[in-house]
Design a protein around this motif. Sequence first.
Motif, PDB file in Angstrom:
ATOM      1  N   THR A  99       0.781  -1.050  -0.077  1.00  0.00           N
ATOM      2  CA  THR A  99      -0.314   0.265   0.122  1.00  0.00           C
ATOM      3  C   THR A  99       0.983   1.277  -0.472  1.00  0.00           C
ATOM      4  OG1 THR A  99      -0.046  -0.223   2.446  1.00  0.00           O
ATOM      5  CG2 THR A  99      -1.915  -1.082   1.413  1.00  0.00           C
ATOM      6  N   GLU A 100       2.098   1.054  -1.059  1.00  0.00           N
ATOM      7  CA  GLU A 100       3.110   2.014  -0.779  1.00  0.00           C
ATOM      8  C   GLU A 100       3.018   3.088   0.780  1.00  0.00           C
ATOM      9  OE1 GLU A 100       1.611   4.276  -5.101  1.00  0.00           O
ATOM     10  OE2 GLU A 100       0.903   4.511  -3.940  1.00  0.00           O
ATOM     11  N   SER A 101       3.201   2.186   1.717  1.00  0.00           N
ATOM     12  CA  SER A 101       3.725   2.712   3.417  1.00  0.00           C
ATOM     13  C   SER A 101       4.653   2.205   3.000  1.00  0.00           C
ATOM     14  CB  SER A 101       2.050   2.779   3.905  1.00  0.00           C
ATOM     15  OG  SER A 101       2.354   1.198   4.069  1.00  0.00           O
ATOM     16  N   ASP A 102       5.251   2.276   4.913  1.00  0.00           N
ATOM     17  CA  ASP A 102       6.266   1.158   5.739  1.00  0.00           C
ATOM     18  C   ASP A 102       6.372   0.057   5.974  1.00  0.00           C
ATOM     19  OD1 ASP A 102       7.801   4.292   5.460  1.00  0.00           O
ATOM     20  OD2 ASP A 102       7.320   5.108   7.421  1.00  0.00           O
ATOM     21  N   THR A 103       5.341  -0.279   5.398  1.00  0.00           N
ATOM     22  CA  THR A 103       4.682  -1.628   5.542  1.00  0.00           C
ATOM     23  C   THR A 103       3.642  -2.158   4.741  1.00  0.00           C
ATOM     24  OG1 THR A 103       3.126  -1.493   6.933  1.00  0.00           O
ATOM     25  CG2 THR A 103       5.337  -1.162   8.238  1.00  0.00           C
ATOM     26  N   SER A 104       4.223  -3.801   4.407  1.00  0.00           N
ATOM     27  CA  SER A 104       3.831  -4.649   3.382  1.00  0.00           C
ATOM     28  C   SER A 104       2.442  -5.529   4.263  1.00  0.00           C
ATOM     29  CB  SER A 104       4.351  -5.376   2.477  1.00  0.00           C
ATOM     30  OG  SER A 104       4.928  -4.383   1.575  1.00  0.00           O
ATOM     31  N   ARG A 105       1.510  -6.024   3.980  1.00  0.00           N
ATOM     32  CA  ARG A 105       0.816  -6.942   5.008  1.00  0.00           C
ATOM     33  C   ARG A 105       1.043  -8.504   3.580  1.00  0.00           C
ATOM     34  NH1 ARG A 105      -5.177  -5.519   3.887  1.00  0.00           N
ATOM     35  NH2 ARG A 105      -4.295  -4.069   4.831  1.00  0.00           N
ATOM     36  N   ILE A 106       1.345  -8.587   5.116  1.00  0.00           N
ATOM     37  CA  ILE A 106       1.429 -10.377   4.058  1.00  0.00           C
ATOM     38  C   ILE A 106       0.170 -11.168   4.832  1.00  0.00           C
ATOM     39  CG2 ILE A 106       2.803 -12.013   4.587  1.00  0.00           C
ATOM     40  CD1 ILE A 106       4.527 -11.214   6.070  1.00  0.00           C
ATOM     41  N   CYS A 107       0.078 -11.823   3.479  1.00  0.00           N
ATOM     42  CA  CYS A 107      -1.348 -12.516   3.350  1.00  0.00           C
ATOM     43  C   CYS A 107      -1.601 -13.691   3.233  1.00  0.00           C
ATOM     44  CB  CYS A 107      -2.124 -11.906   2.262  1.00  0.00           C
ATOM     45  SG  CYS A 107      -1.929 -10.023   1.889  1.00  0.00           S
ATOM     46  N   TRP A 108      -0.312 -14.252   2.301  1.00  0.00           N
ATOM     47  CA  TRP A 108      -0.583 -16.102   2.276  1.00  0.00           C
ATOM     48  C   TRP A 108       0.849 -15.918   2.924  1.00  0.00           C
ATOM     49  CZ3 TRP A 108      -3.340 -19.681   1.482  1.00  0.00           C
ATOM     50  CH2 TRP A 108      -3.152 -21.163   1.162  1.00  0.00           C
ATOM     51  N   LEU A 109       1.921 -17.347   3.285  1.00  0.00           N
ATOM     52  CA  LEU A 109       3.403 -17.302   3.418  1.00  0.00           C
ATOM     53  C   LEU A 109       3.160 -19.168   3.466  1.00  0.00           C
ATOM     54  CD1 LEU A 109       6.961 -16.762   3.832  1.00  0.00           C
ATOM     55  CD2 LEU A 109       5.981 -16.697   6.381  1.00  0.00           C
ATOM     56  N   ASN A 110       3.942 -19.512   2.540  1.00  0.00           N
ATOM     57  CA  ASN A 110       4.655 -21.139   2.819  1.00  0.00           C
ATOM     58  C   ASN A 110       2.835 -22.115   3.348  1.00  0.00           C
ATOM     59  OD1 ASN A 110       7.111 -20.212   2.650  1.00  0.00           O
ATOM     60  ND2 ASN A 110       7.890 -20.229   5.457  1.00  0.00           N
ATOM     61  N   GLY A 111       2.096 -22.197   2.020  1.00  0.00           N
ATOM     62  CA  GLY A 111       0.577 -22.584   2.069  1.00  0.00           C
ATOM     63  C   GLY A 111      -0.020 -22.034   2.835  1.00  0.00           C
ATOM     64  N   GLN A 112      -0.112 -21.454   3.690  1.00  0.00           N
ATOM     65  CA  GLN A 112      -1.196 -21.163   4.927  1.00  0.00           C
ATOM     66  C   GLN A 112      -1.327 -19.129   4.668  1.00  0.00           C
ATOM     67  OE1 GLN A 112      -2.929 -23.099   6.582  1.00  0.00           O
ATOM     68  NE2 GLN A 112      -1.186 -24.855   6.561  1.00  0.00           N
ATOM     69  N   PRO A 113      -2.706 -18.744   4.818  1.00  0.00           N
ATOM     70  CA  PRO A 113      -2.798 -17.538   5.491  1.00  0.00           C
ATOM     71  C   PRO A 113      -2.258 -17.140   6.130  1.00  0.00           C
ATOM     72  CG  PRO A 113      -5.032 -19.142   5.281  1.00  0.00           C
ATOM     73  CD  PRO A 113      -3.804 -19.796   4.608  1.00  0.00           C
ATOM     74  N   ILE A 114      -1.924 -15.760   5.834  1.00  0.00           N
ATOM     75  CA  ILE A 114      -1.430 -15.149   7.461  1.00  0.00           C
ATOM     76  C   ILE A 114      -2.056 -13.329   7.640  1.00  0.00           C
ATOM     77  CG2 ILE A 114       0.727 -14.377   5.709  1.00  0.00           C
ATOM     78  CD1 ILE A 114       2.318 -15.200   8.160  1.00  0.00           C
ATOM     79  N   GLN A 115      -1.579 -13.128   8.846  1.00  0.00           N
ATOM     80  CA  GLN A 115      -2.653 -11.608   8.417  1.00  0.00           C
ATOM     81  C   GLN A 115      -0.954 -10.962   9.427  1.00  0.00           C
ATOM     82  OE1 GLN A 115      -5.814 -11.056  10.180  1.00  0.00           O
ATOM     83  NE2 GLN A 115      -6.708 -11.952   9.002  1.00  0.00           N
ATOM     84  N   ASP A 116       0.019 -10.741   8.665  1.00  0.00           N
ATOM     85  CA  ASP A 116       1.269 -10.239   9.004  1.00  0.00           C
ATOM     86  C   ASP A 116       1.893  -9.127   8.711  1.00  0.00           C
ATOM     87  OD1 ASP A 116       3.654  -9.846  10.979  1.00  0.00           O
ATOM     88  OD2 ASP A 116       3.624 -12.437  10.903  1.00  0.00           O
ATOM     89  N   THR A 117       3.036  -8.611   8.748  1.00  0.00           N
ATOM     90  CA  THR A 117       3.588  -7.296   8.186  1.00  0.00           C
ATOM     91  C   THR A 117       5.074  -7.458   8.000  1.00  0.00           C
ATOM     92  OG1 THR A 117       3.825  -5.679   9.681  1.00  0.00           O
ATOM     93  CG2 THR A 117       1.504  -5.822   9.035  1.00  0.00           C
ATOM     94  N   VAL A 118       5.592  -6.174   7.269  1.00  0.00           N
ATOM     95  CA  VAL A 118       6.578  -6.792   7.274  1.00  0.00           C
ATOM     96  C   VAL A 118       7.517  -5.452   6.579  1.00  0.00           C
ATOM     97  CG1 VAL A 118       6.789  -7.673   4.233  1.00  0.00           C
ATOM     98  CG2 VAL A 118       9.157  -8.124   5.559  1.00  0.00           C
ATOM     99  N   PRO A 119       8.256  -4.681   7.343  1.00  0.00           N
ATOM    100  CA  PRO A 119       9.045  -5.146   9.008  1.00  0.00           C
ATOM    101  C   PRO A 119       7.884  -5.253   9.307  1.00  0.00           C
ATOM    102  CG  PRO A 119       9.957  -3.055   7.289  1.00  0.00           C
ATOM    103  CD  PRO A 119       8.859  -3.431   6.967  1.00  0.00           C
ATOM    104  N   GLY A 120       7.943  -6.304  10.770  1.00  0.00           N
ATOM    105  CA  GLY A 120       6.930  -6.264  11.816  1.00  0.00           C
ATOM    106  C   GLY A 120       7.620  -6.895  12.529  1.00  0.00           C
ATOM    107  N   PRO A 121       6.346  -7.584  13.713  1.00  0.00           N
ATOM    108  CA  PRO A 121       7.340  -8.215  14.633  1.00  0.00           C
ATOM    109  C   PRO A 121       7.783  -9.788  14.543  1.00  0.00           C
ATOM    110  CG  PRO A 121       4.996  -7.937  14.806  1.00  0.00           C
ATOM    111  CD  PRO A 121       5.537  -7.545  13.623  1.00  0.00           C
TER     112      PRO A 121
END
Length: 200
Positions: A159-181
């Motif tokens: 979204t052109e911000s400092d973080t990107s939203r992670i929606c899917w990772l290694n075969g699973q839906p996910i709710q996370d960000t990069v950078p993030g925890p």
Amino acid sequence: MGLSYSYEIYVPGQNVATALLEVTKLAPPTDRVAPLAVSMPGGDRVVVPFTSNFKSEPVDCSTSGKLELDTSVMFGVDDAVRQFCEDPDPETDEFGRVQIGYVYLTVRFAPALHPDYASLTFNAATSGMSRLFERSAGVGAVFTGLTAAIGGVCCLLDTESDTSRICWLNGQPIQDTVPGPSFADFRDLVAVWPGRSQQL
């Protein structure tokens, strides 16, 4: 300058031809444009119902690092899509989907940070469509579903911000960000993709 949000899908490099064929299943069921032949790195050839830079001449990507397509993708109807269409009851196809306009697809083969993978970036054409990408769970489901279907390892919403939203990772839906925890930066994210930890 308007908003330019995008969904970015990362797949093993050998899956790109399959990925493009799956994208064609999301296209409107009409003959809008002449079929476009694309020659891929490695010798594969696919035909897609899209244009490249709004032209239908064959595209040879066998020696290039990038492919650009003007796609049209069908999405299921939710409240965000209705608002975008400015119609409480938009006309749908037999699967309950609507077309929202051009979605620009850029395929990058073997980028430096992850040369065994390719990226497919689906870029919204307008600010309104960018907001739809961010707000619509149905739109997100189309891209995570595509990620699953093509063996993708990761799907991000940029979204052109400092973080990107992670929606899917290694075969699973996910709710996370990069950078993030979980991931300090994109390199940390790439490091958890299959086969990458020992290479970085």
